[in-house]
Scaffold this motif. Sequence first.
Motif, PDB file in Angstrom:
ATOM      1  N   SER A 238       0.856  -1.200   0.000  1.00  0.00           N
ATOM      2  CA  SER A 238       0.000   0.000   0.000  1.00  0.00           C
ATOM      3  C   SER A 238       0.887   1.242   0.000  1.00  0.00           C
ATOM      4  O   SER A 238       2.103   1.145   0.227  1.00  0.00           O
ATOM      5  CB  SER A 238      -0.898   0.023   1.247  1.00  0.00           C
ATOM      6  OG  SER A 238      -0.107   0.257   2.398  1.00  0.00           O
ATOM      7  N   GLY A 239       0.253   2.379  -0.208  1.00  0.00           N
ATOM      8  CA  GLY A 239       1.000   3.632  -0.154  1.00  0.00           C
ATOM      9  C   GLY A 239       1.585   3.873   1.228  1.00  0.00           C
ATOM     10  O   GLY A 239       2.713   4.348   1.368  1.00  0.00           O
ATOM     11  N   MET A 240       0.837   3.514   2.265  1.00  0.00           N
ATOM     12  CA  MET A 240       1.352   3.718   3.618  1.00  0.00           C
ATOM     13  C   MET A 240       2.493   2.756   3.950  1.00  0.00           C
ATOM     14  O   MET A 240       3.402   3.109   4.694  1.00  0.00           O
ATOM     15  CB  MET A 240       0.221   3.642   4.653  1.00  0.00           C
ATOM     16  CG  MET A 240      -0.692   4.862   4.652  1.00  0.00           C
ATOM     17  SD  MET A 240       0.112   6.458   4.365  1.00  0.00           S
ATOM     18  CE  MET A 240       1.247   6.545   5.743  1.00  0.00           C
TER      19      MET A 240
ATOM     20  N   PHE B 258      -0.484  14.280   4.017  1.00  0.00           N
ATOM     21  CA  PHE B 258      -1.571  13.310   4.009  1.00  0.00           C
ATOM     22  C   PHE B 258      -1.755  12.810   5.446  1.00  0.00           C
ATOM     23  O   PHE B 258      -0.770  12.589   6.162  1.00  0.00           O
ATOM     24  CB  PHE B 258      -1.168  12.162   3.084  1.00  0.00           C
ATOM     25  CG  PHE B 258      -2.161  11.047   2.992  1.00  0.00           C
ATOM     26  CD1 PHE B 258      -3.360  11.216   2.312  1.00  0.00           C
ATOM     27  CD2 PHE B 258      -1.898   9.812   3.566  1.00  0.00           C
ATOM     28  CE1 PHE B 258      -4.270  10.182   2.224  1.00  0.00           C
ATOM     29  CE2 PHE B 258      -2.813   8.771   3.471  1.00  0.00           C
ATOM     30  CZ  PHE B 258      -3.998   8.951   2.802  1.00  0.00           C
TER      31      PHE B 258
ATOM     32  N   GLU C 260       5.298  16.412   0.690  1.00  0.00           N
ATOM     33  CA  GLU C 260       4.548  16.034  -0.505  1.00  0.00           C
ATOM     34  C   GLU C 260       4.217  17.308  -1.278  1.00  0.00           C
ATOM     35  O   GLU C 260       4.038  18.371  -0.691  1.00  0.00           O
ATOM     36  CB  GLU C 260       3.273  15.275  -0.131  1.00  0.00           C
ATOM     37  CG  GLU C 260       2.286  16.079   0.704  1.00  0.00           C
ATOM     38  CD  GLU C 260       1.091  15.263   1.208  1.00  0.00           C
ATOM     39  OE1 GLU C 260       1.325  14.180   1.755  1.00  0.00           O
ATOM     40  OE2 GLU C 260      -0.045  15.739   1.048  1.00  0.00           O
TER      41      GLU C 260
ATOM     42  N   ASP D  21       6.702  12.238  -1.168  1.00  0.00           N
ATOM     43  CA  ASP D  21       5.438  11.592  -1.534  1.00  0.00           C
ATOM     44  C   ASP D  21       4.937  12.283  -2.807  1.00  0.00           C
ATOM     45  O   ASP D  21       4.566  13.458  -2.783  1.00  0.00           O
ATOM     46  CB  ASP D  21       4.464  11.795  -0.353  1.00  0.00           C
ATOM     47  CG  ASP D  21       3.076  11.218  -0.590  1.00  0.00           C
ATOM     48  OD1 ASP D  21       2.690  11.044  -1.758  1.00  0.00           O
ATOM     49  OD2 ASP D  21       2.369  10.977   0.406  1.00  0.00           O
TER      50      ASP D  21
ATOM     51  N   VAL E 131       2.358  11.272  -4.792  1.00  0.00           N
ATOM     52  CA  VAL E 131       1.073  10.663  -5.156  1.00  0.00           C
ATOM     53  C   VAL E 131       0.198  11.602  -5.986  1.00  0.00           C
ATOM     54  O   VAL E 131      -0.341  11.214  -7.021  1.00  0.00           O
ATOM     55  CB  VAL E 131       0.298  10.211  -3.892  1.00  0.00           C
ATOM     56  CG1 VAL E 131      -1.119   9.784  -4.245  1.00  0.00           C
ATOM     57  CG2 VAL E 131       1.023   9.063  -3.202  1.00  0.00           C
ATOM     58  N   PHE E 132       0.059  12.853  -5.550  1.00  0.00           N
ATOM     59  CA  PHE E 132      -0.873  13.750  -6.239  1.00  0.00           C
ATOM     60  C   PHE E 132      -0.410  14.105  -7.658  1.00  0.00           C
ATOM     61  O   PHE E 132      -1.222  14.209  -8.559  1.00  0.00           O
ATOM     62  CB  PHE E 132      -1.085  15.037  -5.423  1.00  0.00           C
ATOM     63  CG  PHE E 132      -2.226  14.937  -4.453  1.00  0.00           C
ATOM     64  CD1 PHE E 132      -2.465  13.760  -3.760  1.00  0.00           C
ATOM     65  CD2 PHE E 132      -3.080  16.009  -4.235  1.00  0.00           C
ATOM     66  CE1 PHE E 132      -3.528  13.651  -2.867  1.00  0.00           C
ATOM     67  CE2 PHE E 132      -4.152  15.907  -3.344  1.00  0.00           C
ATOM     68  CZ  PHE E 132      -4.365  14.736  -2.662  1.00  0.00           C
TER      69      PHE E 132
ATOM     70  N   SER F 109       1.414   5.890  -3.611  1.00  0.00           N
ATOM     71  CA  SER F 109       0.291   4.996  -3.392  1.00  0.00           C
ATOM     72  C   SER F 109      -0.176   4.610  -4.785  1.00  0.00           C
ATOM     73  O   SER F 109      -0.708   5.451  -5.515  1.00  0.00           O
ATOM     74  CB  SER F 109      -0.828   5.707  -2.648  1.00  0.00           C
ATOM     75  OG  SER F 109      -2.027   4.966  -2.794  1.00  0.00           O
TER      76      SER F 109
ATOM     77  N   THR G 142      -2.525   2.687  -5.280  1.00  0.00           N
ATOM     78  CA  THR G 142      -3.965   2.584  -5.109  1.00  0.00           C
ATOM     79  C   THR G 142      -4.664   3.702  -5.890  1.00  0.00           C
ATOM     80  O   THR G 142      -5.812   3.564  -6.287  1.00  0.00           O
ATOM     81  CB  THR G 142      -4.293   2.765  -3.603  1.00  0.00           C
ATOM     82  OG1 THR G 142      -3.320   2.057  -2.839  1.00  0.00           O
ATOM     83  CG2 THR G 142      -5.684   2.306  -3.269  1.00  0.00           C
ATOM     84  N   LYS G 143      -3.957   4.795  -6.065  1.00  0.00           N
ATOM     85  CA  LYS G 143      -4.535   5.989  -6.679  1.00  0.00           C
ATOM     86  C   LYS G 143      -4.414   5.899  -8.208  1.00  0.00           C
ATOM     87  O   LYS G 143      -5.045   5.053  -8.799  1.00  0.00           O
ATOM     88  CB  LYS G 143      -3.863   7.236  -6.104  1.00  0.00           C
ATOM     89  CG  LYS G 143      -3.773   7.225  -4.563  1.00  0.00           C
ATOM     90  CD  LYS G 143      -5.128   7.298  -3.882  1.00  0.00           C
ATOM     91  CE  LYS G 143      -5.091   6.979  -2.398  1.00  0.00           C
ATOM     92  NZ  LYS G 143      -4.196   7.799  -1.595  1.00  0.00           N
TER      93      LYS G 143
ATOM     94  N   PHE H 265      -4.945  -2.210  -3.766  1.00  0.00           N
ATOM     95  CA  PHE H 265      -3.943  -1.430  -3.044  1.00  0.00           C
ATOM     96  C   PHE H 265      -2.548  -1.744  -3.574  1.00  0.00           C
ATOM     97  O   PHE H 265      -2.282  -2.854  -4.011  1.00  0.00           O
ATOM     98  CB  PHE H 265      -3.981  -1.771  -1.552  1.00  0.00           C
ATOM     99  CG  PHE H 265      -4.918  -0.884  -0.795  1.00  0.00           C
ATOM    100  CD1 PHE H 265      -4.436   0.258  -0.178  1.00  0.00           C
ATOM    101  CD2 PHE H 265      -6.263  -1.166  -0.746  1.00  0.00           C
ATOM    102  CE1 PHE H 265      -5.306   1.107   0.502  1.00  0.00           C
ATOM    103  CE2 PHE H 265      -7.137  -0.326  -0.074  1.00  0.00           C
ATOM    104  CZ  PHE H 265      -6.645   0.810   0.558  1.00  0.00           C
TER     105      PHE H 265
ATOM    106  N   LEU I  82      -9.039   8.634  -4.420  1.00  0.00           N
ATOM    107  CA  LEU I  82      -8.720   9.641  -5.441  1.00  0.00           C
ATOM    108  C   LEU I  82      -7.964   9.011  -6.599  1.00  0.00           C
ATOM    109  O   LEU I  82      -7.509   7.873  -6.509  1.00  0.00           O
ATOM    110  CB  LEU I  82      -7.910  10.786  -4.821  1.00  0.00           C
ATOM    111  CG  LEU I  82      -6.532  10.478  -4.225  1.00  0.00           C
ATOM    112  CD1 LEU I  82      -5.419  10.753  -5.209  1.00  0.00           C
ATOM    113  CD2 LEU I  82      -6.302  11.295  -2.968  1.00  0.00           C
TER     114      LEU I  82
HETATM  115  C1  LIG Z   1      -3.540   7.679  -0.457  1.00  0.00           C
HETATM  116  C2  LIG Z   1      -2.305   8.392  -0.126  1.00  0.00           C
HETATM  117  C3  LIG Z   1      -1.310   7.765   0.642  1.00  0.00           C
HETATM  118  C4  LIG Z   1      -1.488   6.365   1.205  1.00  0.00           C
HETATM  119  O1  LIG Z   1      -1.700   5.372   0.245  1.00  0.00           O
HETATM  120  P1  LIG Z   1      -2.559   4.025   0.536  1.00  0.00           P
HETATM  121  O2  LIG Z   1      -2.390   3.255  -0.723  1.00  0.00           O
HETATM  122  O3  LIG Z   1      -3.946   4.442   0.826  1.00  0.00           O
HETATM  123  O4  LIG Z   1      -1.919   3.339   1.699  1.00  0.00           O
HETATM  124  C5  LIG Z   1      -0.166   8.488   0.910  1.00  0.00           C
HETATM  125  N1  LIG Z   1       0.006   9.754   0.479  1.00  0.00           N
HETATM  126  C6  LIG Z   1      -0.934  10.386  -0.250  1.00  0.00           C
HETATM  127  C7  LIG Z   1      -0.694  11.788  -0.702  1.00  0.00           C
HETATM  128  C8  LIG Z   1      -2.121   9.734  -0.580  1.00  0.00           C
HETATM  129  O5  LIG Z   1      -3.049  10.365  -1.284  1.00  0.00           O
END
Ligand SMILES: *Cc1c(COP(=O)(O)O)cnc(C)c1O
Length: 402
Positions: free
Chosen positions: A94-96, A120, A163, A192, A194-195, A214, A216-217, A226, A346
């Motif tokens: 997962s992202g976490m 986050f 981030e 991070d 992710v966005f 992550s 997942t996004k 995930f 998201l």
């Molecule tokens: C969702 C998210 C995470 C965590 O990711 P998971 O896959 O939900 O564990 C970390 N940082 C940001 C910016 C996120 O949007």
Amino acid sequence: MIKGKYTKKQNPSGWGDQTKLVRGGLTRSEHGETSEAIYLTSGYVYDDPETAERRFNGEEEGYVYGRYGNPTVTMLEERFRLLEGAESCYAVASGMAACWGALGCQLKAGDHVVASKALFGSCYQIITSILPRFGVTHTLVDGTDAAAWKAAMRPETKVVFFETPSNPLLEVLDIAMISDIAHKAGAVVVMDNVFATPILQKPMALGADVVFYSNTKHTDGQGRVFGGMILSSAKFKEELLKPFLRHTGPTLSPFNAWVLLKGMETMKLRVEAQSKSAAAVAEALASSNVIERVYYPHHDTHAQVKLARQQMKMGGTMVGFDLKGGKTEAFNVLRKLKIIDISNNLGDAKSLITHPATTTHKNIGPDARKLMGIKDGNLRLSVGLEDVEDLIADLKEALKGS
Ligand SMILES: *Cc1c(COP(=O)(O)O)cnc(C)c1O
């Protein structure tokens, strides 16, 4: 790893991102399957005990146990590594798990972390409540303030963490500036991304040492599985990540890795289309008289728009806005939406909207929300792949009379 006759020798250095996303890391079994195979196995067998011994000694290439590696996961790691332009990639569950792996593998009691306060929710929890239990201290700073970063550095500062754009207010931080300050202080930059996604922003080219996602996004982007990814130097992976992650076990399922491989094929098309729509949505919201403020990195009203345009190819898939009427009006708008779903996920093909103060950023409490500038009237919208005209009409109708 699989070198059957159907696996083409790859020379990806000259490839564009889209070719990397479709073909990067592709290996084929002796069956010559078109699509990547799912190796849904936890263990591996050996022809003889000597082979097992050589594998465990690291003298022979090959898999030994699913927690240590898997051919489907290897394909995903190689594809993502090429996209990011990193030396190494490590996929996790997962992202976490990626956030915890990137930090936990290198921090020890007595170390200090400097982090941007706009984080986050769960990343914020790791820095401010989990790491302190292991004797790791921290300083939170306003990430846009160079002097604040400099002032926060200490001899024992091991990691600088942030981030950009941030969740949920889409604050844009200067990756090159922060990396420079961190490196002068001898700290490792963990980011991070992710966005922005690796499609729109390449933090390593600007100085970040370790980048995580992550998956997942936007990598899945269709709300199914995930996943997380840590990009780093080969040395960081071999010496720090591997021993930490192999023994603590946040293993990515081969099935999820396969879903993510398929997601990567369309990731660039989706992220670009969603970002284009997000820019149009931000523009439409900016003229609403019930909205106090719109947050979108490439919108003229954004506080760091110049930097955002330099650092990111497009403005991203996320739009934030503050309603003048606070929580009551925010909830009214959420109730009235007919297409856009209320969800805290998201990067999905479906447009999703959430009220951060009561969902993603509830646990950090009112004081931390105040520190981050998250108001009770704030909504965070993840723009999907629907026709943008339909999304704008849905929002305008919901905003009417609110
Ligand atoms: C969702 C998210 C995470 C965590 O990711 P998971 O896959 O939900 O564990 C970390 N940082 C940001 C910016 C996120 O949007």
